[in-house]
Write a protein that holds these residues in place. Structure first.
Motif, PDB file in Angstrom:
ATOM      1  N   HIS A  53       0.839  -1.208   0.000  1.00  0.00           N
ATOM      2  CA  HIS A  53       0.000   0.000   0.000  1.00  0.00           C
ATOM      3  C   HIS A  53       0.867   1.249   0.000  1.00  0.00           C
ATOM      4  O   HIS A  53       0.577   2.212  -0.731  1.00  0.00           O
ATOM      5  CB  HIS A  53      -0.906  -0.002   1.226  1.00  0.00           C
ATOM      6  CG  HIS A  53      -1.710   1.260   1.378  1.00  0.00           C
ATOM      7  ND1 HIS A  53      -2.766   1.591   0.549  1.00  0.00           N
ATOM      8  CD2 HIS A  53      -1.589   2.311   2.256  1.00  0.00           C
ATOM      9  CE1 HIS A  53      -3.261   2.758   0.908  1.00  0.00           C
ATOM     10  NE2 HIS A  53      -2.570   3.214   1.935  1.00  0.00           N
ATOM     11  N   GLN A  56       2.260   1.784  -3.466  1.00  0.00           N
ATOM     12  CA  GLN A  56       1.250   2.336  -4.368  1.00  0.00           C
ATOM     13  C   GLN A  56       0.971   3.803  -4.065  1.00  0.00           C
ATOM     14  O   GLN A  56       0.817   4.623  -4.985  1.00  0.00           O
ATOM     15  CB  GLN A  56      -0.038   1.517  -4.263  1.00  0.00           C
ATOM     16  CG  GLN A  56       0.096   0.116  -4.840  1.00  0.00           C
ATOM     17  CD  GLN A  56      -1.108  -0.746  -4.532  1.00  0.00           C
ATOM     18  OE1 GLN A  56      -1.640  -0.732  -3.416  1.00  0.00           O
ATOM     19  NE2 GLN A  56      -1.556  -1.524  -5.504  1.00  0.00           N
ATOM     20  N   TYR A  93       2.932  -4.423  -9.981  1.00  0.00           N
ATOM     21  CA  TYR A  93       2.165  -5.363 -10.806  1.00  0.00           C
ATOM     22  C   TYR A  93       2.887  -6.703 -10.933  1.00  0.00           C
ATOM     23  O   TYR A  93       2.257  -7.768 -10.857  1.00  0.00           O
ATOM     24  CB  TYR A  93       1.890  -4.799 -12.196  1.00  0.00           C
ATOM     25  CG  TYR A  93       1.187  -5.840 -13.049  1.00  0.00           C
ATOM     26  CD1 TYR A  93      -0.130  -6.194 -12.790  1.00  0.00           C
ATOM     27  CD2 TYR A  93       1.873  -6.528 -14.046  1.00  0.00           C
ATOM     28  CE1 TYR A  93      -0.762  -7.196 -13.511  1.00  0.00           C
ATOM     29  CE2 TYR A  93       1.243  -7.524 -14.777  1.00  0.00           C
ATOM     30  CZ  TYR A  93      -0.072  -7.855 -14.501  1.00  0.00           C
ATOM     31  OH  TYR A  93      -0.687  -8.858 -15.206  1.00  0.00           O
ATOM     32  N   SER A 106      -9.678  -8.511  -9.002  1.00  0.00           N
ATOM     33  CA  SER A 106      -8.797  -7.835  -8.055  1.00  0.00           C
ATOM     34  C   SER A 106      -7.994  -8.895  -7.298  1.00  0.00           C
ATOM     35  O   SER A 106      -8.505  -9.980  -7.034  1.00  0.00           O
ATOM     36  CB  SER A 106      -9.649  -7.014  -7.083  1.00  0.00           C
ATOM     37  OG  SER A 106      -8.849  -6.268  -6.229  1.00  0.00           O
ATOM     38  N   PRO A 107      -6.714  -8.647  -6.975  1.00  0.00           N
ATOM     39  CA  PRO A 107      -5.978  -7.381  -7.091  1.00  0.00           C
ATOM     40  C   PRO A 107      -5.224  -7.195  -8.411  1.00  0.00           C
ATOM     41  O   PRO A 107      -4.694  -6.121  -8.659  1.00  0.00           O
ATOM     42  CB  PRO A 107      -4.997  -7.455  -5.927  1.00  0.00           C
ATOM     43  CG  PRO A 107      -4.679  -8.917  -5.822  1.00  0.00           C
ATOM     44  CD  PRO A 107      -5.964  -9.640  -6.145  1.00  0.00           C
ATOM     45  N   ASP A 109      -6.344  -7.062 -11.522  1.00  0.00           N
ATOM     46  CA  ASP A 109      -7.026  -6.080 -12.367  1.00  0.00           C
ATOM     47  C   ASP A 109      -6.691  -4.666 -11.905  1.00  0.00           C
ATOM     48  O   ASP A 109      -6.382  -3.788 -12.719  1.00  0.00           O
ATOM     49  CB  ASP A 109      -8.533  -6.327 -12.318  1.00  0.00           C
ATOM     50  CG  ASP A 109      -9.325  -5.308 -13.121  1.00  0.00           C
ATOM     51  OD1 ASP A 109      -8.883  -4.959 -14.232  1.00  0.00           O
ATOM     52  OD2 ASP A 109     -10.380  -4.857 -12.642  1.00  0.00           O
ATOM     53  N   ASP A 110      -6.717  -4.437 -10.609  1.00  0.00           N
ATOM     54  CA  ASP A 110      -6.438  -3.106 -10.058  1.00  0.00           C
ATOM     55  C   ASP A 110      -5.005  -2.678 -10.364  1.00  0.00           C
ATOM     56  O   ASP A 110      -4.759  -1.544 -10.798  1.00  0.00           O
ATOM     57  CB  ASP A 110      -6.658  -3.095  -8.549  1.00  0.00           C
ATOM     58  CG  ASP A 110      -8.100  -3.385  -8.161  1.00  0.00           C
ATOM     59  OD1 ASP A 110      -8.984  -3.183  -9.009  1.00  0.00           O
ATOM     60  OD2 ASP A 110      -8.331  -3.828  -7.022  1.00  0.00           O
ATOM     61  N   ALA A 113      -4.466  -2.053 -14.189  1.00  0.00           N
ATOM     62  CA  ALA A 113      -5.132  -0.824 -14.619  1.00  0.00           C
ATOM     63  C   ALA A 113      -4.358   0.404 -14.155  1.00  0.00           C
ATOM     64  O   ALA A 113      -4.213   1.382 -14.906  1.00  0.00           O
ATOM     65  CB  ALA A 113      -6.556  -0.781 -14.071  1.00  0.00           C
ATOM     66  N   GLU A 114      -3.843   0.368 -12.953  1.00  0.00           N
ATOM     67  CA  GLU A 114      -3.114   1.527 -12.439  1.00  0.00           C
ATOM     68  C   GLU A 114      -1.818   1.749 -13.209  1.00  0.00           C
ATOM     69  O   GLU A 114      -1.422   2.891 -13.472  1.00  0.00           O
ATOM     70  CB  GLU A 114      -2.834   1.356 -10.944  1.00  0.00           C
ATOM     71  CG  GLU A 114      -2.333   2.614 -10.284  1.00  0.00           C
ATOM     72  CD  GLU A 114      -2.545   2.647  -8.779  1.00  0.00           C
ATOM     73  OE1 GLU A 114      -2.478   3.758  -8.224  1.00  0.00           O
ATOM     74  OE2 GLU A 114      -2.770   1.573  -8.176  1.00  0.00           O
ATOM     75  N   ARG A 159     -11.606  -2.574 -14.490  1.00  0.00           N
ATOM     76  CA  ARG A 159     -10.699  -1.431 -14.390  1.00  0.00           C
ATOM     77  C   ARG A 159      -9.681  -1.435 -15.525  1.00  0.00           C
ATOM     78  O   ARG A 159      -9.351  -0.386 -16.085  1.00  0.00           O
ATOM     79  CB  ARG A 159      -9.980  -1.426 -13.037  1.00  0.00           C
ATOM     80  CG  ARG A 159     -10.874  -1.083 -11.857  1.00  0.00           C
ATOM     81  CD  ARG A 159     -10.052  -0.720 -10.629  1.00  0.00           C
ATOM     82  NE  ARG A 159      -9.232   0.459 -10.856  1.00  0.00           N
ATOM     83  CZ  ARG A 159      -8.244   0.858 -10.056  1.00  0.00           C
ATOM     84  NH1 ARG A 159      -7.956   0.152  -8.971  1.00  0.00           N
ATOM     85  NH2 ARG A 159      -7.539   1.925 -10.329  1.00  0.00           N
ATOM     86  N   THR A 160      -9.188  -2.623 -15.892  1.00  0.00           N
ATOM     87  CA  THR A 160      -8.233  -2.705 -16.996  1.00  0.00           C
ATOM     88  C   THR A 160      -8.906  -2.354 -18.310  1.00  0.00           C
ATOM     89  O   THR A 160      -8.306  -1.689 -19.169  1.00  0.00           O
ATOM     90  CB  THR A 160      -7.619  -4.112 -17.060  1.00  0.00           C
ATOM     91  OG1 THR A 160      -6.884  -4.360 -15.852  1.00  0.00           O
ATOM     92  CG2 THR A 160      -6.671  -4.245 -18.243  1.00  0.00           C
ATOM     93  N   ARG A 291      -9.692  11.464 -12.599  1.00  0.00           N
ATOM     94  CA  ARG A 291      -9.894  11.186 -11.179  1.00  0.00           C
ATOM     95  C   ARG A 291      -9.888  12.473 -10.409  1.00  0.00           C
ATOM     96  O   ARG A 291      -9.196  13.389 -10.766  1.00  0.00           O
ATOM     97  CB  ARG A 291      -8.773  10.270 -10.650  1.00  0.00           C
ATOM     98  CG  ARG A 291      -8.858   8.894 -11.311  1.00  0.00           C
ATOM     99  CD  ARG A 291      -7.521   8.222 -11.353  1.00  0.00           C
ATOM    100  NE  ARG A 291      -6.551   8.941 -12.148  1.00  0.00           N
ATOM    101  CZ  ARG A 291      -6.525   8.947 -13.462  1.00  0.00           C
ATOM    102  NH1 ARG A 291      -7.404   8.276 -14.128  1.00  0.00           N
ATOM    103  NH2 ARG A 291      -5.612   9.617 -14.126  1.00  0.00           N
TER     104      ARG A 291
END
Length: 291
Positions: A53, A56, A93, A106-107, A109-110, A113-114, A159-160, A291
């Motif tokens: 976390h 990120q 990733y 997830s996680p 995909d998250d 995507a980020e 999200r992706t 965002r």
């Protein structure tokens, strides 16, 4: 700098994000992002295994500061924090993917995507910094990252899919810009058409009247797609796409600026009527901000 605990780091992050939303507090936001970045750097040790976390959050703070520098007219300076954010998110990733699990859930995909989003945002900062070739390279990389991870974008997680739709949209715009400013062979223009088509496919699937942003994103892509088709002389398809975009514009109100402009240009190329009233012409200050 004194040690900052996790709760205070989170509070400072949210404050910096809030200040970044208003032009009158951009200077304060920039200073605060520097503090936030320093705080998360202290929380993420070098060789030791860092808290994911915190990793990120460090990447998010770096990316947001790069974007803020861009809107403050310092896009060239924004490339370094944006690039560092991408490098961190690549490591995140890779670590998430190594743990296995469904790439569409997830996680993974998250995280994917980020990473794609960070590459896309950095590409647009590069464009503002006067580096169109770097923009195209970063967008190609964003698309490649997604395709390598999931194969077919429609089979990716939600999200992706959205991140890929945005990457394809900006890739189409970048390739169209190259053709219009430095006309080359039709191959590059066909690539723009293909990228815009893929963006439309993804954004059509994500269209949700309860999420107005999805309508604006789709309208934006219809505008770029219609322009690409008009430039290559595919009048019939361009007319269909133009009509689809025109149907969305009245739903967007004051958020229709860039969509209206692209559709208007496409209409002029086709010799058609301009888009219906209801939108406000002109590009947004930072058009890729989501965002």
């Amino acid at each position: 700098m004194r040690d900052v605990g996790p709760d205070e780091r989170g509070r400072l992050f949210e404050q910096a994000r809030e200040w970044s939303r208003r032009a009158e507090t951009w200077v304060e936001a920039d200073r605060l992002w520097v503090r936030v970045i320093d705080a998360y750097r202290q929380a993420v040790p070098g060789p030791a295994r860092p808290d994911r976390h915190d990793q990120q959050q460090l990447a998010r703070a770096l990316r947001r500061r790069g974007m803020l520098l861009c809107v403050r007219g310092r896009a060239a300076e924004g490339m370094a924090p944006g690039g560092e954010a991408v490098a961190i998110l690549e490591r995140v990733y890779d670590a998430v993917a190594a743990e296995g699990g469904n790439a569409a859930a997830s996680p993974r995909d998250d995280a994917l995507a980020e990473l794609i989003t960070a590459l896309t945002d950095l590409a647009e900062v590069a464009f503002v910094a006067g580096q169109p070739a770097t923009r195209r390279e970063l967008l190609s990389r964003a698309v490649a990252v997604g395709l390598t991870a999931v194969g077919s974008p429609p089979s990716a997680g939600p999200r992706t899919q959205r991140a890929m739709g945005t990457a394809y949209h900006h890739q189409a715009a970048a390739l169209l810009h190259r053709h219009l400013t430095r006309p080359s062979s039709l191959d590059g223009l066909r690539e723009a058409v293909l990228a815009a088509s893929r963006a439309c496919e993804l954004r059509q699937a994500l269209r949700d009247p309860a999420r107005p942003l999805s309508l604006r994103e789709l309208a934006d892509t219809y505008g770029v797609y219609a322009r690409c088709l008009a430039v290559i002389g595919d009048v019939e398809r361009a007319g269909v796409v133009l009509a689809l975009g025109n149907q969305l514009v009245p739903l967007l109100g004051s958020a229709a600026g860039q969509s209206t402009e692209n559709l208007r240009v496409a209409a002029e190329l086709l010799g058609r009527d301009a888009v219906p009233t209801g939108g406000v012409a002109g590009a947004r200050r930072f058009p890729w901000r989501r965002r």
